[in-house]
Design an enzyme around this catalytic site. Structure first.
Site, PDB file in Angstrom:
ATOM      1  N   GLN A   1      -2.457 -12.001   7.794  1.00 47.96           N
ATOM      2  CA  GLN A   1      -2.659 -11.965   6.459  1.00 47.96           C
ATOM      3  C   GLN A   1      -1.792 -13.070   5.460  1.00 47.96           C
ATOM      4  O   GLN A   1      -2.596 -13.379   4.346  1.00 47.96           O
ATOM      5  CB  GLN A   1      -2.047 -10.548   6.152  1.00 47.96           C
ATOM      6  CG  GLN A   1      -2.182 -10.121   4.383  1.00 47.96           C
ATOM      7  CD  GLN A   1      -1.854  -8.877   4.402  1.00 47.96           C
ATOM      8  OE1 GLN A   1      -2.434  -7.980   4.434  1.00 47.96           O
ATOM      9  NE2 GLN A   1      -0.443  -8.450   4.055  1.00 47.96           N
TER      10      GLN A   1
ATOM     11  N   ILE B   1      11.293  -7.180   9.088  1.00 52.04           N
ATOM     12  CA  ILE B   1      12.465  -6.267   9.282  1.00 52.04           C
ATOM     13  C   ILE B   1      12.057  -5.065  10.292  1.00 52.04           C
ATOM     14  O   ILE B   1      11.010  -4.709  10.377  1.00 52.04           O
ATOM     15  CB  ILE B   1      12.657  -5.605   8.064  1.00 52.04           C
ATOM     16  CG1 ILE B   1      12.947  -6.358   6.800  1.00 52.04           C
ATOM     17  CG2 ILE B   1      13.767  -4.483   8.115  1.00 52.04           C
ATOM     18  CD1 ILE B   1      14.018  -7.489   7.016  1.00 52.04           C
TER      19      ILE B   1
ATOM     20  N   MET C   1       0.821  -1.141   0.056  1.00 51.78           N
ATOM     21  CA  MET C   1       0.103  -0.113  -0.162  1.00 51.78           C
ATOM     22  C   MET C   1       0.903   1.385   0.062  1.00 51.78           C
ATOM     23  O   MET C   1       0.641   2.470   0.397  1.00 51.78           O
ATOM     24  CB  MET C   1      -0.896   0.040   1.286  1.00 51.78           C
ATOM     25  CG  MET C   1      -1.932  -1.169   0.946  1.00 51.78           C
ATOM     26  SD  MET C   1      -3.393  -0.883   2.060  1.00 51.78           S
ATOM     27  CE  MET C   1      -2.675  -0.859   3.723  1.00 51.78           C
TER      28      MET C   1
ATOM     29  N   ALA D   1       4.149   4.068   0.919  1.00 57.90           N
ATOM     30  CA  ALA D   1       4.876   4.278   2.040  1.00 57.90           C
ATOM     31  C   ALA D   1       6.025   3.520   2.279  1.00 57.90           C
ATOM     32  O   ALA D   1       6.002   3.008   3.344  1.00 57.90           O
ATOM     33  CB  ALA D   1       3.968   4.809   3.019  1.00 57.90           C
ATOM     34  N   LEU D   2       6.808   3.127   1.346  1.00 58.77           N
ATOM     35  CA  LEU D   2       7.542   1.993   1.276  1.00 58.77           C
ATOM     36  C   LEU D   2       8.779   2.399   2.547  1.00 58.77           C
ATOM     37  O   LEU D   2       9.425   3.263   2.300  1.00 58.77           O
ATOM     38  CB  LEU D   2       8.266   1.794  -0.152  1.00 58.77           C
ATOM     39  CG  LEU D   2       7.412   1.390  -1.310  1.00 58.77           C
ATOM     40  CD1 LEU D   2       7.885   1.077  -2.514  1.00 58.77           C
ATOM     41  CD2 LEU D   2       6.395   0.266  -0.893  1.00 58.77           C
TER      42      LEU D   2
ATOM     43  N   HIS E   1       9.140  -3.542   3.078  1.00 61.71           N
ATOM     44  CA  HIS E   1       8.907  -3.740   1.760  1.00 61.71           C
ATOM     45  C   HIS E   1       9.988  -3.939   0.913  1.00 61.71           C
ATOM     46  O   HIS E   1      10.065  -4.972  -0.109  1.00 61.71           O
ATOM     47  CB  HIS E   1       8.124  -2.651   1.090  1.00 61.71           C
ATOM     48  CG  HIS E   1       6.776  -2.055   1.727  1.00 61.71           C
ATOM     49  ND1 HIS E   1       6.752  -0.731   2.746  1.00 61.71           N
ATOM     50  CD2 HIS E   1       5.560  -2.606   2.031  1.00 61.71           C
ATOM     51  CE1 HIS E   1       5.859  -0.734   3.049  1.00 61.71           C
ATOM     52  NE2 HIS E   1       4.930  -1.832   2.760  1.00 61.71           N
TER      53      HIS E   1
ATOM     54  N   ASP F   1       2.697  -9.204   8.970  1.00 62.68           N
ATOM     55  CA  ASP F   1       1.238  -9.181   8.876  1.00 62.68           C
ATOM     56  C   ASP F   1       0.887 -10.743   8.855  1.00 62.68           C
ATOM     57  O   ASP F   1       0.653 -11.326   7.886  1.00 62.68           O
ATOM     58  CB  ASP F   1       0.789  -8.393   7.641  1.00 62.68           C
ATOM     59  CG  ASP F   1       1.040  -6.889   7.764  1.00 62.68           C
ATOM     60  OD1 ASP F   1       0.217  -6.273   8.663  1.00 62.68           O
ATOM     61  OD2 ASP F   1       1.960  -6.708   7.108  1.00 62.68           O
TER      62      ASP F   1
HETATM   63  P1  AMP Z   1       1.669  -3.031   3.490  1.00 63.86           P
HETATM   64  O1  AMP Z   1       2.106  -1.929   2.605  1.00 63.86           O
HETATM   65  O2  AMP Z   1       1.705  -2.517   4.787  1.00 63.86           O
HETATM   66  O3  AMP Z   1       0.010  -3.206   2.977  1.00 63.86           O
HETATM   67  O4  AMP Z   1       2.579  -4.126   3.300  1.00 63.86           O
HETATM   68  C1  AMP Z   1       2.853  -4.688   2.157  1.00 63.86           C
HETATM   69  C2  AMP Z   1       3.663  -5.964   2.336  1.00 63.86           C
HETATM   70  O5  AMP Z   1       4.871  -5.558   3.169  1.00 63.86           O
HETATM   71  C3  AMP Z   1       2.901  -6.916   3.350  1.00 63.86           C
HETATM   72  O6  AMP Z   1       3.265  -8.423   2.737  1.00 63.86           O
HETATM   73  C4  AMP Z   1       3.600  -6.693   4.695  1.00 63.86           C
HETATM   74  O7  AMP Z   1       3.589  -7.913   5.343  1.00 63.86           O
HETATM   75  C5  AMP Z   1       4.842  -6.589   4.212  1.00 63.86           C
HETATM   76  N1  AMP Z   1       5.750  -5.787   5.264  1.00 63.86           N
HETATM   77  C6  AMP Z   1       5.177  -4.569   6.005  1.00 63.86           C
HETATM   78  N2  AMP Z   1       6.174  -4.314   7.037  1.00 63.86           N
HETATM   79  C7  AMP Z   1       7.187  -5.277   6.866  1.00 63.86           C
HETATM   80  C8  AMP Z   1       8.412  -5.353   7.893  1.00 63.86           C
HETATM   81  N3  AMP Z   1       8.513  -4.539   8.781  1.00 63.86           N
HETATM   82  N4  AMP Z   1       9.026  -6.566   7.455  1.00 63.86           N
HETATM   83  C9  AMP Z   1       8.705  -7.305   6.342  1.00 63.86           C
HETATM   84  N5  AMP Z   1       7.580  -7.283   5.468  1.00 63.86           N
HETATM   85  C10 AMP Z   1       6.746  -6.285   5.751  1.00 63.86           C
END
Ligand code: AMP
Length: 281
Positions: free
Chosen positions: A155, A178, A32, A34-35, A39, A152
């Protein structure tokens, strides 16, 4: 090389068809935006294992149970594209709402069972929104592998289930969480924390680590959980939605880590909902 930014399904299909014609494999990283480094670790894994990597950025309204949360979600598209340059992502797919949910859209993918507890119990409709958009992204990108973060965790289980149940020709790969140096799990929502709240936030992870260590050395579940809750509340968290020890596969509640288990938590700090989980085994 700057990744190509694609905004329409038609263009995405053309690019993917070109790759497939050459026998190239495609990996997808749904986000979503805000990388952050979490990510980016998924993008690295996709580039390592596939010929082509597509990063999708779509703030999916259907997975927000709270309109204010959707409005406030950080949007940093230009910065996101810059971050992907050095990783050699091939395509950033940024569809708009009309592309994903055109007028008349009427289908929901709904996974039963594992969606009932944890975030599913606290965020009505959230996993239906996730399952529906992920199914669409899988079919749109025709990827062979999809990369999701263990951050997540529920998820990840839901997406793995739906790919199996719907016979989607894609392998769902879970990648480790991470963290910042102080232990806070990286999250786009961390950008919404005030400076003060940011200093308190790592206490959630520290309390979880302490509880996990106690459980592994045979401590009593109820007293360890009570101590962890006290520690999290002392750090300024206003509401702890859950702090559960569950089996790593089916997410069933347990009190002892005598099989692979996860400790999972969701709690609010300064108006921001944070989630985290760790393996206890
Ligand atoms: P999001 O943009 O929050 O929907 O996350 C997109 C993907 O990045 C999802 O598969 C999340 O589980 C993964 N993600 C988010 N934060 C982390 C993190 N700290 N470490 C690893 N993967 C992450």
């Amino acid at each position: 090389m700057t990744p190509t930014i694609i905004r329409t399904l038609k263009e995405l299909r053309e690019v993917v068809a070109g790759w497939k014609a050459k026998g190239e494999t495609v990996g997808v990283v749904p986000t979503m935006g805000a990388l952050h480094q979490g990510h980016l670790s998924l993008v690295r894994a996709a580039k390592d294992e596939c010929d082509r990597a597509i990063v999708t950025i779509f703030i999916n309204p259907k997975q927000f149970n709270n309109p204010e949360d959707y409005e406030n979600y950080p949007r940093t598209e230009e910065e996101d594209a810059r971050k992907l340059v050095s990783l050699k992502a091939d395509v950033v797919y940024v569809p708009d709402g009309e592309q994903m949910y055109p007028s008349g859209f009427a289908t929901t993918v709904s996974v039963k069972g594992i969606t009932q507890s944890l975030c599913g119990a606290h965020r009505s409709g959230h996993f239906d929104g996730v399952a529906t958009i992920v199914t669409k992204l899988f079919t749109q990108t025709q990827a062979k592998k999809a990369y999701f973060g263990e951050k997540d965790y529920q998820q990840l289980q839901v997406v793995t289930r739906l790919a199996l149940d719907l016979d989607l020709p894609i392998e769902v790969i879970g990648c480790p969480t991470i963290r910042e140096e102080d232990g806070l799990a990286m999250s786009s929502r961390n950008l919404l924390l005030s400076d003060r709240a940011r200093t308190w936030a790592p206490e959630l992870h520290r309390a979880m680590e302490e509880m996990a260590e106690g459980l592994l050395s045979g401590g009593d579940h109820a007293s360890l959980k009570a101590a962890a809750i006290k520690r999290i509340e002392r750090a300024g968290f206003s509401e702890i939605e859950y702090l559960d020890l569950r089996t790593a596969d089916k997410l069933e509640l347990v009190e002892k880590p005598d099989k692979p288990t996860r400790l999972l938590a969701a709690a609010w700090l300064g108006g921001v909902r944070l989630i985290d989980n760790i393996a206890v085994q």
